[in-house]
Every structure is written in C-alpha cells, then in structure tokens.
Write an enzyme that holds these catalytic residues in place. Structure first.
Site, PDB file in Angstrom:
ATOM      1  N   LYS A 182     -48.029  24.396 -56.180  1.00  0.00           N
ATOM      2  CA  LYS A 182     -47.766  24.184 -54.751  1.00  0.00           C
ATOM      3  C   LYS A 182     -48.666  25.025 -53.843  1.00  0.00           C
ATOM      4  O   LYS A 182     -48.870  24.672 -52.686  1.00  0.00           O
ATOM      5  CB  LYS A 182     -46.303  24.477 -54.430  1.00  0.00           C
ATOM      6  CG  LYS A 182     -45.371  23.383 -54.916  1.00  0.00           C
ATOM      7  CD  LYS A 182     -43.933  23.662 -54.524  1.00  0.00           C
ATOM      8  CE  LYS A 182     -43.038  22.572 -55.102  1.00  0.00           C
ATOM      9  NZ  LYS A 182     -41.625  22.789 -54.802  1.00  0.00           N
ATOM     10  N   ASP A 231     -40.269  19.707 -48.740  1.00  0.00           N
ATOM     11  CA  ASP A 231     -39.113  20.541 -49.101  1.00  0.00           C
ATOM     12  C   ASP A 231     -38.447  21.097 -47.833  1.00  0.00           C
ATOM     13  O   ASP A 231     -37.241  21.378 -47.838  1.00  0.00           O
ATOM     14  CB  ASP A 231     -39.539  21.729 -49.980  1.00  0.00           C
ATOM     15  CG  ASP A 231     -39.802  21.311 -51.428  1.00  0.00           C
ATOM     16  OD1 ASP A 231     -39.331  20.234 -51.824  1.00  0.00           O
ATOM     17  OD2 ASP A 231     -40.487  22.071 -52.137  1.00  0.00           O
TER      18      ASP A 231
HETATM   19  P1  NAP Z   1     -41.385  29.025 -59.247  1.00  0.00           P
HETATM   20  O1  NAP Z   1     -42.387  29.046 -58.164  1.00  0.00           O
HETATM   21  O2  NAP Z   1     -41.838  29.075 -60.658  1.00  0.00           O
HETATM   22  O3  NAP Z   1     -40.364  30.235 -58.991  1.00  0.00           O
HETATM   23  C1  NAP Z   1     -39.354  30.529 -59.930  1.00  0.00           C
HETATM   24  C2  NAP Z   1     -38.363  31.529 -59.340  1.00  0.00           C
HETATM   25  O4  NAP Z   1     -37.327  31.708 -60.307  1.00  0.00           O
HETATM   26  C3  NAP Z   1     -38.952  32.920 -59.080  1.00  0.00           C
HETATM   27  O5  NAP Z   1     -38.274  33.524 -58.022  1.00  0.00           O
HETATM   28  C4  NAP Z   1     -38.624  33.639 -60.405  1.00  0.00           C
HETATM   29  O6  NAP Z   1     -38.551  35.035 -60.274  1.00  0.00           O
HETATM   30  C5  NAP Z   1     -37.247  33.095 -60.664  1.00  0.00           C
HETATM   31  N1  NAP Z   1     -36.863  33.218 -62.058  1.00  0.00           N
HETATM   32  C6  NAP Z   1     -37.361  32.517 -63.100  1.00  0.00           C
HETATM   33  N2  NAP Z   1     -36.741  32.892 -64.244  1.00  0.00           N
HETATM   34  C7  NAP Z   1     -35.840  33.856 -63.897  1.00  0.00           C
HETATM   35  C8  NAP Z   1     -34.894  34.627 -64.621  1.00  0.00           C
HETATM   36  N3  NAP Z   1     -34.749  34.467 -65.928  1.00  0.00           N
HETATM   37  N4  NAP Z   1     -34.117  35.496 -63.938  1.00  0.00           N
HETATM   38  C9  NAP Z   1     -34.255  35.642 -62.616  1.00  0.00           C
HETATM   39  N5  NAP Z   1     -35.140  34.939 -61.867  1.00  0.00           N
HETATM   40  C10 NAP Z   1     -35.920  34.059 -62.502  1.00  0.00           C
HETATM   41  O7  NAP Z   1     -40.459  27.722 -59.135  1.00  0.00           O
HETATM   42  P2  NAP Z   1     -40.070  26.883 -57.815  1.00  0.00           P
HETATM   43  O8  NAP Z   1     -41.080  25.839 -57.513  1.00  0.00           O
HETATM   44  O9  NAP Z   1     -39.731  27.846 -56.728  1.00  0.00           O
HETATM   45  O10 NAP Z   1     -38.750  26.100 -58.332  1.00  0.00           O
HETATM   46  C11 NAP Z   1     -37.573  26.795 -58.626  1.00  0.00           C
HETATM   47  C12 NAP Z   1     -36.439  25.824 -58.885  1.00  0.00           C
HETATM   48  O11 NAP Z   1     -36.192  25.019 -57.739  1.00  0.00           O
HETATM   49  C13 NAP Z   1     -36.700  24.854 -60.031  1.00  0.00           C
HETATM   50  O12 NAP Z   1     -35.526  24.718 -60.784  1.00  0.00           O
HETATM   51  C14 NAP Z   1     -37.008  23.555 -59.322  1.00  0.00           C
HETATM   52  O13 NAP Z   1     -36.669  22.413 -60.089  1.00  0.00           O
HETATM   53  C15 NAP Z   1     -36.109  23.660 -58.115  1.00  0.00           C
HETATM   54  N6  NAP Z   1     -36.585  22.835 -56.996  1.00  0.00           N
HETATM   55  C16 NAP Z   1     -35.734  21.894 -56.513  1.00  0.00           C
HETATM   56  C17 NAP Z   1     -36.148  21.098 -55.476  1.00  0.00           C
HETATM   57  C18 NAP Z   1     -35.222  20.043 -54.961  1.00  0.00           C
HETATM   58  O14 NAP Z   1     -35.700  19.104 -54.315  1.00  0.00           O
HETATM   59  N7  NAP Z   1     -33.952  20.147 -55.216  1.00  0.00           N
HETATM   60  C19 NAP Z   1     -37.417  21.263 -54.889  1.00  0.00           C
HETATM   61  C20 NAP Z   1     -38.249  22.259 -55.396  1.00  0.00           C
HETATM   62  C21 NAP Z   1     -37.825  23.057 -56.441  1.00  0.00           C
HETATM   63  P3  NAP Z   1     -39.847  35.982 -60.533  1.00  0.00           P
HETATM   64  O15 NAP Z   1     -40.641  35.941 -59.261  1.00  0.00           O
HETATM   65  O16 NAP Z   1     -39.274  37.315 -60.839  1.00  0.00           O
HETATM   66  O17 NAP Z   1     -40.590  35.393 -61.700  1.00  0.00           O
END
Ligand code: NAP
Length: 508
Positions: free
Chosen positions: A297, A336
């Site tokens: 992204k 988003d």
């Molecule tokens: P990302 O950029 O990879 O960020 C992941 C986040 O999760 C970071 O804050 C990371 O923390 C944290 N994290 C990962 N594993 C963890 C753990 N074991 N314990 C604590 N924190 C953890 O991903 P993203 O794009 O933001 O997406 C995140 C989620 O949102 C996904 O499940 C995605 O499917 C969902 N999402 C949903 C929509 C929707 O339309 N509903 C849209 C976008 C995203 P660190 O910084 O410490 O690694």
C-alpha cells in the site's frame, strides 16, 4: 477454450466429472497416469463414451500419460507408458495426444499411429522451478512443424511472470499452449486466451484437494466467476496485487459486480513480490486498475502521477487506476478511508452519538490499514490513543500523518489496559491478529469491555472475530470488518466502473 484435466482413478468417475462440468468446458484431457491399472485396457474407448459438449458437438480429448519427471503420476516403466499411449491413439477417438519434447527422435511409432488416427501431437515441455530462458523456442511452432507446442513453466515471482508475458506477447499468432504455473502465474490461466494460448487447464474441485498442476482452479469458477469465455483482447483487465493474495475475496466481489453491470472487464489476483516488475507488466497486458493490499500500500505510491487527498492524508494507497492524458499515468485513491467511516457512522447513530467529534478512541495496530483509520478518525475530530506491538511504528505513523501532538502512542502489551480506559468510546482493531487461520487469537486479551464501547474489528475473515464476540457478549455495539470490506470495495468498484465505461464509450 477451458480444458478439464480428468484426474480420477477410474474411467467411470471421470465420466461423472465430465457430466458435472459439461456446461463449462470445451475440451478434456484424460490424465491416464492417474488411472488404476485395471482401468487402462478400456481407455481407447473413453472418448466415444462422452456426452456432447456445450456446443452439442463431441468434446475433443487430449490423451496424456504424464511421466513423473514432468510432474505426472506414472509409476510404470517408459516402454509400458508408450504402449498405453499407442493403445489409446489407435482407438481413434483422441483429437490430441501429449508427447513430451524429450521423446522427440524416439517416438516414430507413436507419430505414425497418430497420423493414421488423425490425432494431433501436443509437444510439451515442463519446468517446475523457473521460466526458462529458451521459452520462446519451446513455444515456436516452427520448431515442431504440424505439432502444437506447449510450455508449462513456473514463475518464482513477478519478474519471472513479466518475462513469461513479454515472451508470449512477442510470439506470432499460431496455435500454442502457454501456461505459467503456481500462484505467481495464476493470472495467466485466466488471461490465457488474451496471451495467445489456445486453452487454459482446470481441475475438478476437491478431488482429495489434488489438482493436475499447481494453480488449477475448477472449470465452474473459471467460467462463471472469471467469465473466461467472454474475455477477449478488448476486455479491460483489473486486479488485486498483494503477497500472499490467493485468499483474497476481491476477485469474487469485483467479477460479480462486472457481470451484474454487463461490463467487458475481468478482475484477477496477482501475487506480487516486486512492485517495479508489476508496473511493467501492467503496461504490457495492459492493466486498467488495481486494488492494492498487504504489503504494497505504500510501495505503489511512487508510481502515482496524481494522488487523491485520501492517499496524501493517509500516506497509503489501496486503489490505483489509469488516469490523465491518454490514460498514461496512474492515479491513487484510498477507499479504506470512506469504507471505514461509513459503517462507523451507522454504528455511532445506533449508539445515539450526535457526532464523532470530541469522542475518544483507541486504535490497535499501526500497519497500512491503520493509516487510513487514524487519518479518517482525526478528520472527524476524535482524540486518539494508538497502540502497537512495535512502538516506533506507531510513532512513525503519527508523525507521517502530521499528528504527533494529537495522537498518544503506547506499546500494545498488558499495561495498555490502563491507558485505554481514557480512550474507550470507540476501540478499532486493525492488526492481523484474529484473522483466519489465526482465528482463535485475541489482540486485547487483557482488556475487559464495559459494554459501553463501540468495538470495530477491521479483520473480515472470520466476519465475527474472537474479539468482536467478546465485545458483543459484554453488550457493546460491534462493527465487523466485513462491512468495511464491502464499503471500501464498493468505493473501489465505482472507480473501476467509471474508468471502464469512459474507455468503452464510442469516441466522437
Ligand atoms: P500490515 O500493514 O501488515 O500491519 C499489520 C499490523 O498488525 C501491524 O500493526 C503489526 O504490528 C500488527 N501485528 C501483526 N502481528 C501481530 C502480533 N502477533 N501481535 C501484535 N500485533 C501484530 O497489515 P494491514 O494492511 O494494516 O492489515 C491488517 C489487517 O486489516 C489484516 O487482517 C487485513 O485483512 C485487515 N484489513 C481489512 C480491511 C477491510 O476492508 N475490512 C482493509 C484493510 C485491511 P507490528 O507493527 O508490531 O508488526
């Protein structure tokens, strides 16, 4: 043409599969290497036992007895394999027989039998590790006169896929079968016709989760979801880029919308490990627009000639469409932002909040999606606590959004509960914790809900996460990520639709 690879252990089970998929397929491949030994004697009669195809004409059948070195299931000796091929071809019912390239020079008897039966040779080559440098030669019909060349190769990533598409796009229009296997090559299976391949292979759904080759999907999905038969050189190609990507629900959503609106467009998942290579590919195919997901992204932003304020504000982009003079450049949006706000505003109305301004919220997570969430909430005038496992990433997010003073950052650990007490009108969970297959995990195990919070988990698989279930049990108003997914996908779809309609309108 959609070609169904028949990989059952018996001919009668294969006949049942043909009946199941007859409405979607144009051709069959009998993979005789999957047959039980006792079934082989009858294989010469198999084509005549088949029902007619979609057009009412007999379904053409390829006979294949794939050797193990080419990814097949044949366990017998090489002489026995050739005898079986000969037996099938002499039956006279097979339109094609697949013979590997390495058989050349030692297959005179088979060639003679095929010529007598009117069976065309498919001259195949397989590479399960790479896209070979000599791909053009493997697919050059000049190198196998009277035969149809086939290459099934395996891109390791986006630059291999670019090499594959560049090579096949430069070949003269002649019958050939070109397949890029595996998840990195999946898009070429849907776009096979557009890339000059005479067919795409599919496998029956769920035969003990076995597919004939890596990347196969079932013919019904290929025909009904991807509308394979209507994809032409004029169809607009859209997609989603991410890594991993094959779990994405976006192809199901956008292809359904294109079909409902009768638009000549298709939407394909691209597993991308190299954004530069993908944007070269996007020029080559060409691709009209993409959804962008983890982890690209932010990386896509350097390709944008124009940025919607949602991209500039959130510092992340999840939608890229062609725009500008002669559609030369790319414009980025972040769907988003509206997609997150719409369900929140409905929940706030249900809670009797006159507005979001002045409310205090905790945002859990500081990844790509959190950027859109924090930006959206700040624009609504909310006060925020941002919790993240990696504290520095939370601080960077706040700084990037120009909100270091307005957002309190803290570490996501057991002590965060005390901080959260002061920011508990709304709790938004944006980490990937709790997302399938990790559906049993709870990112806030230390937090006890009072029942007064609105709790929004943006994870959408499963639609009801463990965290949301706990909040619901405590009496909270909850918002599922599924609602955000649909609202952001709808905003994205409207951009794709606008572009497709503008480009397909007759020029004055
Ligand atoms: P990302 O950029 O990879 O960020 C992941 C986040 O999760 C970071 O804050 C990371 O923390 C944290 N994290 C990962 N594993 C963890 C753990 N074991 N314990 C604590 N924190 C953890 O991903 P993203 O794009 O933001 O997406 C995140 C989620 O949102 C996904 O499940 C995605 O499917 C969902 N999402 C949903 C929509 C929707 O339309 N509903 C849209 C976008 C995203 P660190 O910084 O410490 O690694």
């Amino acid at each position: 043409m959609i070609c169904l690879s028949l990989i059952a252990a018996t001919l009668s089970e294969n006949l049942r599969l043909v009946a199941r998929y007859a409405a979607y397929v144009d051709m069959l491949e009998l993979r005789a290497d999957y047959l039980l030994h006792g079934e082989r004697a009858e294989l010469d009669r198999f084509p005549r036992a088949l029902p007619p195809g979609r057009s009412g004409a007999p379904l053409p059948v390829i006979l294949t007895v794939r050797a193990r070195r080419d990814g097949g299931q044949w366990h017998g000796g090489e002489n026995e394999r050739r005898q079986l091929l000969l037996h099938g071809v002499r039956g006279g019912g097979y339109r094609y027989v697949d013979l590997e390239r390495w058989l050349r020079g030692s297959d005179a008897v088979l060639l003679e039998a095929a010529a007598a039966a009117g069976t065309t040779i498919i001259r195949s080559a397989h590479d399960f590790d790479a896209v070979p440098g000599n791909l053009a030669r493997l697919l050059d019909s000049g190198s196998c006169p009277g035969e149809i060349p086939k290459a099934a190769v395996t891109p390791a990533g986006s630059s291999d896929l670019l090499h594959f598409v560049r090579t096949v796009s430069a070949l003269p229009l002649q019958p050939r079968i070109a397949v890029a296997m595996g998840t990195a090559g999946f898009a070429t299976r849907v776009l096979a016709r557009r890339l000059g391949s005479m067919l795409t292979f599919c496998s029956p759904e769920n035969i003990d989760t076995v597919v004939a080759a890596p990347g196969h999907i079932d013919p019904e999905t290929m025909s009904r979801l991807y509308r394979y038969h209507s994809i032409s050189g004029n169809s607009a190609v859209f997609g989603v880029i991410g890594n991993p990507i094959m779990h994405s629900q976006s192809p199901a959503y956008h292809n359904r919308r294109f079909a409902e609106d009768h638009l000549d467009a298709v939407y394909v998942p691209f597993e991308v490990d190299d954004v530069d290579a993908f944007f070269e590919l996007a020029e080559l195919i060409p691709i009209a627009g993409v959804s962008v997901t983890i982890p690209h992204k932010q990386a896509v932003m350097r390709y944008l000639a124009q940025r919607d304020p949602s991209v500039t504000g959130a510092g992340a982009c999840n939608t890229v469409v062609r725009s500008g003079a002669a559609r030369g450049g790319w414009k980025g949006y972040n769907s988003d932002v509206p997609g997150f706000l719409e369900p929140l505003q409905q929940a706030a109305a249900a809670a009797g909040w006159p507005e979001l301004r002045g409310r205090r919220a905790t945002v859990v997570g500081a990844g790509g999606a959190a950027r859109a969430v924090v930006y959206a909430l700040l624009r609504q005038g909310m006060e925020l606590l941002l919790l993240n496992r990696t504290l520095d990433r939370a601080r960077t997010l706040a700084r990037d959004l120009g909100a270091s003073g307005a957002v309190r950052c803290a570490c996501l650990d057991d002590s965060a509960g005390r901080e959260m007490a002061g920011y508990a009108d709304l709790i938004v969970q944006t980490t990937s914790v709790g997302m399938a297959p990790d559906a049993e995990s709870d990112p806030l195990p230390f937090y006890q809900f009072s029942g007064a919070e609105i709790v929004y988990d943006i994870v959408y698989t499963p639609p009801l996460t463990r965290l949301l279930q706990r909040a619901r049990d405590a009496g909270c108003i909850t918002v599922s990520g599924r609602k955000m997914f649909e609202a952001q996908a709808d905003a994205q779809y409207r951009l794709f639709r606008e572009l497709q309609l503008a480009d397909s309108a007759p020029r004055q």
